[in-house]
Design a protein around this motif. Structure first.
Motif, PDB file in Angstrom:
ATOM      1  N   GLU A 167       0.832  -1.189   0.000  1.00 42.78           N
ATOM      2  CA  GLU A 167       0.000   0.000   0.000  1.00 42.78           C
ATOM      3  C   GLU A 167       0.873   1.248   0.000  1.00 42.78           C
ATOM      4  O   GLU A 167       1.855   1.320   0.742  1.00 42.78           O
ATOM      5  CB  GLU A 167      -0.906   0.011   1.232  1.00 42.78           C
ATOM      6  CG  GLU A 167      -1.920  -1.127   1.258  1.00 42.78           C
ATOM      7  CD  GLU A 167      -2.872  -1.007   2.432  1.00 42.78           C
ATOM      8  OE1 GLU A 167      -3.515   0.051   2.566  1.00 42.78           O
ATOM      9  OE2 GLU A 167      -2.962  -1.979   3.207  1.00 42.78           O
ATOM     10  N   PRO A 168       0.533   2.233  -0.817  1.00 42.53           N
ATOM     11  CA  PRO A 168       1.343   3.457  -0.870  1.00 42.53           C
ATOM     12  C   PRO A 168       1.399   4.138   0.499  1.00 42.53           C
ATOM     13  O   PRO A 168       0.396   4.196   1.210  1.00 42.53           O
ATOM     14  CB  PRO A 168       0.582   4.335  -1.873  1.00 42.53           C
ATOM     15  CG  PRO A 168      -0.256   3.392  -2.670  1.00 42.53           C
ATOM     16  CD  PRO A 168      -0.608   2.285  -1.733  1.00 42.53           C
ATOM     17  N   THR A 169       2.556   4.631   0.845  1.00 43.76           N
ATOM     18  CA  THR A 169       2.657   5.421   2.065  1.00 43.76           C
ATOM     19  C   THR A 169       2.000   6.784   1.829  1.00 43.76           C
ATOM     20  O   THR A 169       1.823   7.215   0.684  1.00 43.76           O
ATOM     21  CB  THR A 169       4.122   5.642   2.456  1.00 43.76           C
ATOM     22  OG1 THR A 169       4.771   6.422   1.437  1.00 43.76           O
ATOM     23  CG2 THR A 169       4.847   4.309   2.609  1.00 43.76           C
ATOM     24  N   THR A 170       1.640   7.438   2.905  1.00 47.55           N
ATOM     25  CA  THR A 170       1.044   8.770   2.776  1.00 47.55           C
ATOM     26  C   THR A 170       1.983   9.718   2.059  1.00 47.55           C
ATOM     27  O   THR A 170       1.564  10.516   1.210  1.00 47.55           O
ATOM     28  CB  THR A 170       0.711   9.332   4.171  1.00 47.55           C
ATOM     29  OG1 THR A 170      -0.210   8.455   4.821  1.00 47.55           O
ATOM     30  CG2 THR A 170       0.090  10.721   4.066  1.00 47.55           C
ATOM     31  N   ALA A 171       3.262   9.629   2.366  1.00 45.51           N
ATOM     32  CA  ALA A 171       4.255  10.492   1.720  1.00 45.51           C
ATOM     33  C   ALA A 171       4.333  10.216   0.218  1.00 45.51           C
ATOM     34  O   ALA A 171       4.481  11.144  -0.583  1.00 45.51           O
ATOM     35  CB  ALA A 171       5.623  10.290   2.369  1.00 45.51           C
ATOM     36  N   SER A 172       4.218   8.937  -0.163  1.00 39.53           N
ATOM     37  CA  SER A 172       4.277   8.583  -1.581  1.00 39.53           C
ATOM     38  C   SER A 172       3.074   9.122  -2.343  1.00 39.53           C
ATOM     39  O   SER A 172       3.213   9.625  -3.463  1.00 39.53           O
ATOM     40  CB  SER A 172       4.344   7.060  -1.736  1.00 39.53           C
ATOM     41  OG  SER A 172       5.548   6.545  -1.221  1.00 39.53           O
ATOM     42  N   VAL A 173       1.898   9.028  -1.733  1.00 40.55           N
ATOM     43  CA  VAL A 173       0.690   9.546  -2.375  1.00 40.55           C
ATOM     44  C   VAL A 173       0.810  11.056  -2.558  1.00 40.55           C
ATOM     45  O   VAL A 173       0.516  11.593  -3.643  1.00 40.55           O
ATOM     46  CB  VAL A 173      -0.564   9.210  -1.543  1.00 40.55           C
ATOM     47  CG1 VAL A 173      -1.790   9.889  -2.147  1.00 40.55           C
ATOM     48  CG2 VAL A 173      -0.776   7.697  -1.474  1.00 40.55           C
TER      49      VAL A 173
END
Length: 258
Positions: free
Chosen positions: A179-185
């Motif tokens: 799952e994408p990290t918040t930072a990645s999103v």
């Protein structure tokens, strides 16, 4: 090696059939939780050959409709129809499934049904029509920039959809990718948005930036909300479908302003 360069190379390898040197995948476990932050950059690289082809054809005086069809064909080949396959499976599942489990079972089935066939035909028609509509109003160079902008924005929209939902099943491609990290999103949306603003502004002006951006946001948000209501999570197929729908939204936004 620079981490962003590494993530971009891995994203290109994940999202396309373009050859990527094996050194970029050393020690990789296949997870995309951080790598997905580079999807907007990967979109530019993946779409570049199609944009170059379109520029050449328009410069030679080829009809905009034929140029648009050639550009979409090139994109399908470059991605190995990855997103189109997701769209078809997603349409079959969401169209034919009566409950969550049946919907997921249909999506997992590799066979294509009526809903998937119709979704594919409509997607191809709308994307070709959208590109043809803007090709008639742009110079060859500006049209290439529009192709690149669409590719980058739509792949950032994938990350938005992916990060907004939890996995709908306990196995599958999406689970394996993480799952994408918040930072990645946030990074994917920031870079995709920045690339989109600059390229769309150069091509069609401020109004097009607003309209195309609003259309893409509305499409991605609506689709994500619909998927949440049906299967309470994402799958690899819904992520692919999100890219296709976002691409259509960007093209229609541009076409409205040209």
């Amino acid at each position: 090696m620079n981490e962003l360069v590494l993530d971009t190379a891995r994203a290109v390898g994940f999202l396309s059939r373009l050859p990527v040197p094996a050194r970029y995948f050393e020690d990789s476990d296949g997870r995309m939780d951080r790598t997905c932050r580079a999807f907007a950059f990967a979109g530019l690289i993946i779409a570049f050959p199609a944009a170059l082809l379109a520029t050449l054809l328009l410069s030679l005086g080829v009809d905009p409709l034929l140029t648009a069809a050639a550009a979409i064909t090139a994109l399908v080949i470059l991605t190995g129809a990855l997103h189109e396959d997701g769209l078809a499976d997603c349409a079959d599942g969401l169209g034919g499934g009566r409950d969550k489990q049946q919907t997921l079972d249909i999506m997992k089935d590799s066979r294509i049904g009526a809903y998937g066939t119709i979704a594919l035909v409509l997607s191809l028609l709308l994307r070709v029509a959208g590109l043809a509509a803007i090709a008639g109003s742009l110079s060859p160079t500006a049209f290439a920039l529009a192709v690149l902008a669409t590719a980058s924005i739509s792949r950032a929209a994938m990350v938005w959809h992916w990060g907004a939902l939890s996995p709908a099943r306990s196995d599958g491609v999406a689970v394996g990718a993480g799952e994408p990290t918040t930072a990645s999103v946030r990074f994917a949306l920031a870079t995709g948005g920045a690339i989109g603003v600059v390229l769309v502004w150069l091509v069609a002006g401020v109004l097009a930036v607003i309209v195309a951006g609003a259309a893409t946001a509305a499409m991605t948000w609506s689709f994500t909300a619909f998927v949440r209501s049906r299967i309470a999570g994402h799958t690899g197929d819904t992520i692919g479908a999100a890219q296709q729908l976002a691409e259509i939204a960007v093209l229609f936004g541009l076409a409205l302003c040209l």
